[in-house]
Design a protein around this motif. Structure first.
Motif, PDB file in Angstrom:
ATOM      1  N   HIS A  63     -19.598  32.050   2.124  1.00  0.00           N
ATOM      2  CA  HIS A  63     -18.417  32.295   2.947  1.00  0.00           C
ATOM      3  C   HIS A  63     -17.152  31.672   2.362  1.00  0.00           C
ATOM      4  O   HIS A  63     -16.127  31.617   3.042  1.00  0.00           O
ATOM      5  CB  HIS A  63     -18.637  31.750   4.362  1.00  0.00           C
ATOM      6  N   ASN A  79     -15.010  32.715   0.248  1.00  0.00           N
ATOM      7  CA  ASN A  79     -13.878  33.637   0.151  1.00  0.00           C
ATOM      8  C   ASN A  79     -13.277  33.959   1.513  1.00  0.00           C
ATOM      9  O   ASN A  79     -12.065  34.112   1.640  1.00  0.00           O
ATOM     10  CB  ASN A  79     -14.315  34.923  -0.555  1.00  0.00           C
ATOM     11  N   ARG A  80     -14.113  34.044   2.545  1.00  0.00           N
ATOM     12  CA  ARG A  80     -13.585  34.449   3.853  1.00  0.00           C
ATOM     13  C   ARG A  80     -12.682  33.393   4.465  1.00  0.00           C
ATOM     14  O   ARG A  80     -11.825  33.707   5.291  1.00  0.00           O
ATOM     15  CB  ARG A  80     -14.730  34.755   4.812  1.00  0.00           C
ATOM     16  N   HIS A 133      -9.329  34.141   2.906  1.00  0.00           N
ATOM     17  CA  HIS A 133      -8.940  35.553   3.011  1.00  0.00           C
ATOM     18  C   HIS A 133      -9.374  36.076   4.381  1.00  0.00           C
ATOM     19  O   HIS A 133     -10.426  36.693   4.518  1.00  0.00           O
ATOM     20  CB  HIS A 133      -9.574  36.377   1.887  1.00  0.00           C
ATOM     21  N   PRO A 134      -8.585  35.811   5.431  1.00  0.00           N
ATOM     22  CA  PRO A 134      -8.990  36.137   6.807  1.00  0.00           C
ATOM     23  C   PRO A 134      -9.183  37.620   7.041  1.00  0.00           C
ATOM     24  O   PRO A 134      -9.842  38.019   7.996  1.00  0.00           O
ATOM     25  CB  PRO A 134      -7.837  35.588   7.649  1.00  0.00           C
ATOM     26  N   GLU A 174     -11.020  39.451   5.563  1.00  0.00           N
ATOM     27  CA  GLU A 174     -12.408  39.787   5.282  1.00  0.00           C
ATOM     28  C   GLU A 174     -13.366  39.323   6.379  1.00  0.00           C
ATOM     29  O   GLU A 174     -14.568  39.552   6.295  1.00  0.00           O
ATOM     30  CB  GLU A 174     -12.829  39.184   3.931  1.00  0.00           C
ATOM     31  N   ASP A 175     -12.831  38.646   7.426  1.00  0.00           N
ATOM     32  CA  ASP A 175     -13.713  38.142   8.477  1.00  0.00           C
ATOM     33  C   ASP A 175     -12.874  37.858   9.721  1.00  0.00           C
ATOM     34  O   ASP A 175     -11.647  37.768   9.663  1.00  0.00           O
ATOM     35  CB  ASP A 175     -14.430  36.873   8.007  1.00  0.00           C
TER      36      ASP A 175
END
Length: 434
Positions: A180, A182-183, A186-187, A189-190
């Motif tokens: 997790h 990256n999430r 990078h909101p 994406e989640d």
């Protein structure tokens, strides 16, 4: 034979140098301390793993709390650069796992900043500096829930989070990577909210900023950081709107809005508004999801400008310039992120980027601030071409490039001029279908 050995040693040295350079960020790595308030009992181990930064300013992190056999907790969180020696601590800590009970709102007490220090002879450390929370009805909440056998453990954990000193020592420089990572930065994406607002895309090079305290005046102060540069420092808010114009960098702009305190009437109720292309975007500490937050993050992506006449006049790279290959590697996901910045002296360099047969950015200034470009690969081999638009004031045209794919990243040095382009080949192999 001697020449061969020399080149092998040279390659190993260069590889080590590149690896060392990639890990040079002082915050990334693992930090740890032992907390032992009671003699005769095992210590509570606190470990913080910090990943590589996004935009050189937002750090995904993993916090672990281990207290013998009585408690284990793992939390994802976001850290944000406030200054060269301070990282702000995100309000929300996502509980990956907690057993045998949940800490819930107690994690709000772990707020404020981590302050960096390094003795002359010793390991680097991070010292926690809290912003005091009072009258919020959290201190005793949950102490006697579940089962009384956990009361002693809860008292220990509460004391650590609420008031006791936390000083983490750096034990390694290996960046944290996880499923997790990256999430967190990078909101889009989640759906988990770590304090980062959705990205705003604009063609404006200048936006209008206004900051005001819409609630009772109680000496709330705020700091604003733009791509690592401090725009406002500990500004006390009042009923007068403070306005100024902000010049956006080409590509991604990270505006981190910090609460320096909670004022006389907690929490901080600062309100930041940014107007671009006729629309106003609001970032507000008074919103319930941001109560007692250390910071909020606004993202503004400024689209690259159209090619200039000077760029159009350059000779086509395929006929007069040599394409110099830098690397080739394979990825398993189509969407990857390019990060470009000037790792040396900012001297007016400008480059253009082509993915396969399509120009994805032209006339892109190379700045100290990191600029992000998200690209989508086609199955099979993809070619990234980097072309100098000029030579800046210090030839050749140079830039640092980090390619992020999943939880991995590659860092390269670009050197281009009017005789050579740089070429990167990326092979996209889609996952096998079940």
């Amino acid at each position: 034979m001697k020449n061969r050995i020399f080149y092998i040693v040279l390659l190993l040295f260069l590889g080590l140098a590149a690896h060392t350079n990639a890990q040079a960020d002082k915050w990334t790595g693992t930090w740890r301390m032992e907390y032992k308030p009671w003699p005769g009992r095992p210590p509570l181990i606190i470990e913080l793993q910090v990943g590589l930064p996004g935009q050189q300013t937002l750090y995904p992190a993993l916090l672990k709390l281990d207290y013998g056999n009585t408690f284990h907790g793992v939390y994802e969180l976001l850290l944000a650069t406030k200054s060269i020696t301070q990282l702000g601590i995100g309000r929300f800590k996502y509980p990956v796992s907690e057993t045998p009970f949940r800490l819930g709102p107690w994690m709000l007490y772990l707020n404020g900043t981590f302050n960096y220090g390094k003795p002359a002879n010793g390991a680097a450390y991070m010292q926690l500096s809290r912003m005091w929370i009072k009258d919020f009805g959290l201190f005793m909440k949950g102490l006697d829930e579940d089962d009384e056998i956990y009361t002693s453990t809860k008292v220990t954990l509460r004391g650590l989070l609420y008031q006791d000193s936390i000083r983490l020592k750096k034990i390694n420089a290996q960046p944290w990577t996880g499923p997790h990572t990256n999430r967190i930065i990078h909101p889009e994406e989640d759906s988990v909210y770590f304090g980062i607002y959705d990205k705003v895309i604009t063609a404006d090079s200048v936006v209008q900023l206004s900051i005001k305290d819409d609630d009772q005046l109680d000496k709330d102060t705020v700091t604003l950081v733009h791509n690592g540069r401090v725009l406002l420092h500990r500004m006390e808010m009042n009923d007068q709107t403070r306005e100024q114009r902000i010049h956006l960098d080409t590509g991604m702009n990270i505006l981190t809005f910090f609460a320096d305190n909670y004022g006389g009437l907690p929490p901080n109720t600062g309100n930041m508004r940014i107007t671009t292309e006729g629309k106003t975007h609001v970032f507000d500490f008074a919103h319930r999801a941001n109560w007692y937050a250390t910071y909020l993050v606004a993202q503004f992506y400024r689209k690259p400008t159209a090619p200039t006449a000077a760029i159009k006049a350059l000779p086509p790279p395929t006929t007069t310039r040599k394409n110099e290959s830098l690397t080739s590697f394979t990825v398993r996901q189509a969407d990857i992120i390019l990060e470009l910045w000037d790792a040396q002296q900012e001297d007016g360099d400008s480059i253009s980027l082509r993915l396969n047969n399509n120009w994805i950015a032209t006339g892109l200034p190379v700045k100290k601030a990191v600029q992000q470009i998200k690209i989508s690969l086609q199955p099979g081999e993809n070619t990234l071409l980097f072309m100098a638009d000029n030579l800046g004031s210090i030839p050749p045209n140079t830039a640092a490039l980090r390619i992020r794919f999943g939880t991995q990243a590659k860092t390269l040095e670009l050197k281009t001029d009017f005789q050579r382009n740089n070429l990167v080949k990326i092979v996209y192999e889609p996952p096998a279908q079940p």
